[in-house]
Enzyme design. Structure first.
Site, short mmCIF file in Angstrom:
data_model
loop_
_atom_site.label_atom_id
_atom_site.label_comp_id
_atom_site.label_asym_id
_atom_site.label_seq_id
_atom_site.Cartn_x
_atom_site.Cartn_y
_atom_site.Cartn_z
N HIS A 227 36.98 35.93 45.02
CA HIS A 227 37.99 34.81 45.31
C HIS A 227 38.55 35.37 46.47
O HIS A 227 39.35 34.41 47.15
CB HIS A 227 38.80 34.78 44.30
CG HIS A 227 39.98 36.00 43.75
ND1 HIS A 227 39.76 37.00 42.92
CD2 HIS A 227 41.17 36.30 44.24
CE1 HIS A 227 40.72 37.78 43.04
NE2 HIS A 227 41.54 37.51 44.07
N ASN B 254 40.73 33.15 33.12
CA ASN B 254 41.47 33.71 34.06
C ASN B 254 42.76 34.38 33.58
O ASN B 254 43.52 34.02 32.74
CB ASN B 254 42.01 32.68 35.02
CG ASN B 254 42.86 33.13 36.39
OD1 ASN B 254 42.74 34.13 36.84
ND2 ASN B 254 43.62 32.25 37.00
N TRP B 255 43.17 35.78 33.90
CA TRP B 255 44.17 36.34 33.48
C TRP B 255 44.09 36.86 31.92
O TRP B 255 45.17 37.16 31.42
CB TRP B 255 45.58 35.72 33.58
CG TRP B 255 45.99 35.32 34.87
CD1 TRP B 255 45.95 34.16 35.44
CD2 TRP B 255 46.64 36.43 35.84
NE1 TRP B 255 46.67 34.24 36.77
CE2 TRP B 255 46.91 35.69 37.05
CE3 TRP B 255 46.82 37.65 35.82
CZ2 TRP B 255 47.42 36.25 38.22
CZ3 TRP B 255 47.41 38.32 36.98
CH2 TRP B 255 47.75 37.54 38.16
N ASP C 17 33.48 39.21 39.98
CA ASP C 17 34.18 38.86 40.91
C ASP C 17 34.28 39.78 42.30
O ASP C 17 35.05 40.62 42.56
CB ASP C 17 35.81 38.92 40.69
CG ASP C 17 36.94 37.95 41.32
OD1 ASP C 17 36.08 37.75 42.61
OD2 ASP C 17 37.81 37.80 40.90
N ASN D 269 45.66 29.82 39.77
CA ASN D 269 45.79 31.17 39.64
C ASN D 269 47.30 31.36 39.54
O ASN D 269 47.87 31.97 38.40
CB ASN D 269 45.29 31.85 40.72
CG ASN D 269 45.00 33.25 40.36
OD1 ASN D 269 44.87 33.87 39.52
ND2 ASN D 269 45.94 33.91 41.39
N GLY E 23 47.76 40.57 45.74
CA GLY E 23 47.34 41.38 46.91
C GLY E 23 46.69 42.50 46.81
O GLY E 23 45.95 43.10 47.68
N ASN E 24 46.55 43.06 45.70
CA ASN E 24 45.79 44.15 45.48
C ASN E 24 44.42 43.58 44.92
O ASN E 24 43.19 44.49 44.62
CB ASN E 24 46.24 44.93 43.94
CG ASN E 24 47.16 46.29 44.37
OD1 ASN E 24 48.03 46.06 43.61
ND2 ASN E 24 46.41 46.98 44.93
N SER E 25 44.07 42.33 44.76
CA SER E 25 42.82 41.89 44.77
C SER E 25 41.78 42.22 45.98
O SER E 25 42.15 42.19 47.11
CB SER E 25 42.77 40.19 44.76
OG SER E 25 43.52 39.59 43.74
N PHE F 118 40.61 43.23 40.33
CA PHE F 118 40.53 41.73 40.83
C PHE F 118 41.51 41.05 39.87
O PHE F 118 41.76 39.58 40.07
CB PHE F 118 39.35 41.21 40.63
CG PHE F 118 38.48 40.82 39.10
CD1 PHE F 118 38.78 39.71 38.37
CD2 PHE F 118 37.91 42.06 38.46
CE1 PHE F 118 38.50 39.67 37.10
CE2 PHE F 118 37.38 41.79 37.37
CZ PHE F 118 37.41 40.74 36.48
N ASP F 119 42.12 41.57 38.66
CA ASP F 119 43.08 40.62 37.74
C ASP F 119 43.91 41.61 37.17
O ASP F 119 43.73 42.81 37.04
CB ASP F 119 42.16 39.82 37.09
CG ASP F 119 42.95 38.37 36.65
OD1 ASP F 119 44.04 38.21 37.06
OD2 ASP F 119 42.29 37.47 36.26
#
Length: 719
Positions: free
Chosen positions: A87, A215-216, A224, A330, A648-650, A666-667
């Protein structure tokens, strides 16, 4: 027992509770310079390298960690190959896709360096080089005699001077971040790599398997991940895309672990978390969850529905709006998790208890009262003022959903700022920002269709008109009424990229004389924009004056109760760690790993659960090669950990105790996102794509052997 003793006992009880909580959880996004404070705890959890190594930005592993300016990433080869999330490269996949060449659905793999594609305009790779305390320089000339606006302007002048001095070095991008509410400031110096190319991304059926439904959520079966490459001039200097540019040679890169993680293993995440709000006052938190986030969540839900409706049945439109839609969906789902989580953990009561304990500590001694009481009162007084302004801004910002209006406002602001000397221009509109603005204006050519934009703008206007009359811009509304929506889109020339970029070099008089309808609207909006900006600066200056002292008090308080304090996330480099761990709570058992067997069970061959045929065939044949996990007896896909991460850690590299690459964060989980506001150890879980699934997909499904050899995973002799 008298009241004072009751108060002391109460504060002591809170301190003991917090100390116990901190000792049993992996809370904290720590600055590299704080590694000495937490090194012993990291060692106890399984870190095998010297914690002091994590304070050295010029040494491995931290000098392999990079920022993409919104996502995190890392070098994983000596030729500048960068691993991050799918993503996080989505805009570049979308930018290079069209209906007849649908990389979004089918994925992309460059078979050679020459086939690697330019990333979306504005893509950058930032290599961290230095991070130093500049608090004294930032606070020069700042005093209690300054009003809010003057204080803000003084801080901004100091900030711009520090950045300008840092950027006298070629190819450097520097920024100054606020820490602990403006009590401290640090300058980050980064090498800016301007030539970024898309190398590989799996198809949507792996890179976004489960889509918005999953997602989540956990269990998750999403691969990802994706890869960029950094390119520089032959002499090693940074420059924009050129055919003769060569791969960048990083000083260090992460080695891929030969053995994957298992339950209970130590993991560390290094990246650039964007924003947390754990140290706001109880009143600020109460307003956020009672008013701000409910409105934000509704606006985003409506926007997602509007995009889907406007693009339905039009694949070209769906491709163009794919990255916008994914971002909207998201965040609106995250906000839903925030709101549910706040109720579930009793956030209002929790924050009130913590706040009362701090204020009781302040009240214990007159010296503390003298130092902190006024700041607490001033900050309390700011809450209502800031709150009302933030709600108005939410609806006012909807106008920028019209992409050409947003562009016109940026262009006119650019030319007005350029009537001033560079050092006096607004941040974001200085000479250093020209390329970034140009890239943003260029991106529109692959993200815009006039009929779709008009539908979204009409919906935005309906919402804008719900504002109180005093918060609406009557000059803008009059201009729009005279133009009309038909002429707005039929008569504009800003949809042409060359025409749009050409306005960067025109004087303000040309804008003011222009008959282009979007430019006329931008000119009409400008006085209100400037007045709103002035008011926002005044509020920010007054808030900083109070919050900086308030946070000095919070740090002193937490030191007194034996609880080290990290700053809220602000986009700067941080380290966090935890253990690979599932979760058992309220009748739910979450295993720490998901596997290929679970992916096969979810596979429907339709929509969000349509994995590539090759992947399904390989899973059914149990063709996992060396990538299966012995403890699981099958191929791992994703895993959970207790590491403390946020937006931001993605794309952040997930490392084992030896500093080796074992996956990508990623999540998080929907019921754990409340940790952005108050850390909840029993809920906090981060989701990582397992490196073994990444390597299996590259090897068995997409034939990316060139990259696997480059990363040292496959021998160079393998065909």
């Amino acid at each position: 027992m008298n009241c004072e003793c009751d108060m002391v006992a109460w504060v002591s009880a809170i301190a003991l509770l917090w100390t116990a909580t901190a000792a049993s959880a992996n809370e904290g996004m720590w600055m590299p310079a704080q590694s000495a404070e937490v090194g012993a705890a990291m060692r106890a959890d399984g870190l095998q390298i010297d914690p002091a190594q994590l304070s050295r930005l010029g040494a491995a592993p931290l000098n392999a960690i990079v920022s993409l300016g919104g996502c995190s990433a890392s070098f994983v080869s000596p030729q500048g190959l960068v691993a991050t999330n799918h993503h996080c490269v989505l805009e570049s996949i979308q930018y290079n896709s069209k209906e007849s060449q649908d990389y979004l659905t089918n994925g992309f793999l460059a078979k050679s360096l020459g086939e690697e594609l330019p990333a979306a305009p504005g893509s950058r790779i930032y290599v961290i080089e230095d991070m130093r305390d500049v608090t004294a320089d930032m606070l020069k000339g700042v005093s209690d005699k300054l009003n809010g606006f003057a204080r803000y302007e003084r801080l901004e002048a100091n900030r711009k001077a520090l950045i300008a001095a840092c950027e006298e070095q070629p190819n450097r991008r520097c920024d100054v971040g606020s820490y602990y509410g403006g009590a401290s400031y640090y300058l980050q110096q980064k090498l800016e790599i301007q030539d970024v190319r898309l190398v590989y991304a799996p198809g949507l059926g792996i890179g976004n398997f489960g889509g918005e439904t999953d997602n989540w959520m956990w269990p998750r079966h999403t691969g990802d991940f994706g890869f960029y490459r950094a390119y520089v001039a032959p002499d090693g200097s940074s420059r924009p895309y050129a055919r003769d540019n060569v791969p960048y040679r990083p000083k260090n890169w992460l080695r891929i672990a030969s053995k994957g993680v298992q339950e209970g293993d130590f993991v560390m995440v290094a990246g650039f978390p964007g924003a947390t709000n754990r140290f706001l006052t109880a009143d600020e938190v109460r307003f956020n969850f009672a008013h701000y986030e409910p409105l934000s969540q509704r606006l985003l839900s409506d926007y997602a529905a509007q995009i889907k409706q406007a693009t339905e049945g039009n694949r070209e439109a769906q491709i163009r709006y794919a990255s916008i839609l994914q971002g909207v969906e998201n965040y609106k789902k995250k906000l839903a998790g925030d709101l549910a989580g706040a109720d579930a953990i009793g956030l209002d009561a929790r924050k009130a208890t913590e706040e009362e304990a701090f204020r009781a500590w302040v009240a214990e001694y007159p010296v503390r009262q003298t130092r902190f009481d006024a700041a607490i009162r001033d900050l309390d007084a700011m809450v209502g003022e800031n709150s009302r302004a933030s709600l108005a801004r939410l609806r006012q910002a909807l106008l920028n959903r019209a992409q050409l209006l947003s562009s016109a406002r940026t262009l006119y602001r650019w030319t007005k700022e350029h009537e001033k000397p560079d050092e006096d221009r607004e941040s974001g509109f200085q000479d250093r920002d020209r390329k970034e603005i140009s890239d943003q204006l260029t991106q529109i050519e692959r993200r815009y269709l006039p009929d779709i934009d008009r539908k979204l703008f009409e919906a935005a206007l309906d919402e804008y008109r719900r504002l109180d009359a005093k918060d609406r811009d009557t000059v803008f509304e009059s201009a729009l009424g005279q133009i009309g929506l038909d002429r707005l889109y039929a008569d504009t020339k800003l949809a042409d990229t060359a025409m749009r970029l050409g306005w960067l070099d025109k004087p303000a008089a040309a804008f003011e004389a222009s008959e282009d309808p979007f430019i006329k609207l931008a000119v009409a909006l400008y006085p209100g924009d400037i007045a709103a900006k002035h008011a926002a600066k005044d509020r920010a200056g007054r808030s900083q004056a109070a919050r900086a002292i308030y946070m000095h008090g919070q740090r002193a308080y937490r030191q007194a109760i034996g609880r080290p304090m990290y700053p809220d996330a602000n986009g700067s480099l941080r380290i966090t760690w935890g253990k690979v761990a599932g979760r058992t709570r309220d009748g739910q058992i979450w295993m720490p790993f998901t596997t290929a067997d679970g992916l096969l069970a979810k596979e429907t061959g339709k929509g969000e659960f349509d994995a590539p045929d090759a992947a399904i065939a390989a899973i059914r044949a149990k063709d996992y090669g060396p990538y299966a996990a012995p403890a699981l007896g099958t191929l791992p896909v994703d895993f959970l950990s207790t590491a403390d991460i946020t937006n931001g850690n993605s794309g952040s590299a997930t490392l084992n105790g030896r500093g080796e690459f074992v996956g990508l964060a990623f999540d998080g989980t929907l019921d754990g996102v409340i940790s952005d506001w108050a850390y909840a150890a029993d809920r906090n879980r981060s989701i990582h794509v397992d490196s073994r699934f990444m390597l299996w997909t590259m090897d068995k499904i997409d034939g990316a052997s060139r990259l696997l050899k480059e990363m040292g995973v496959l021998p160079a002799s393998r065909s």
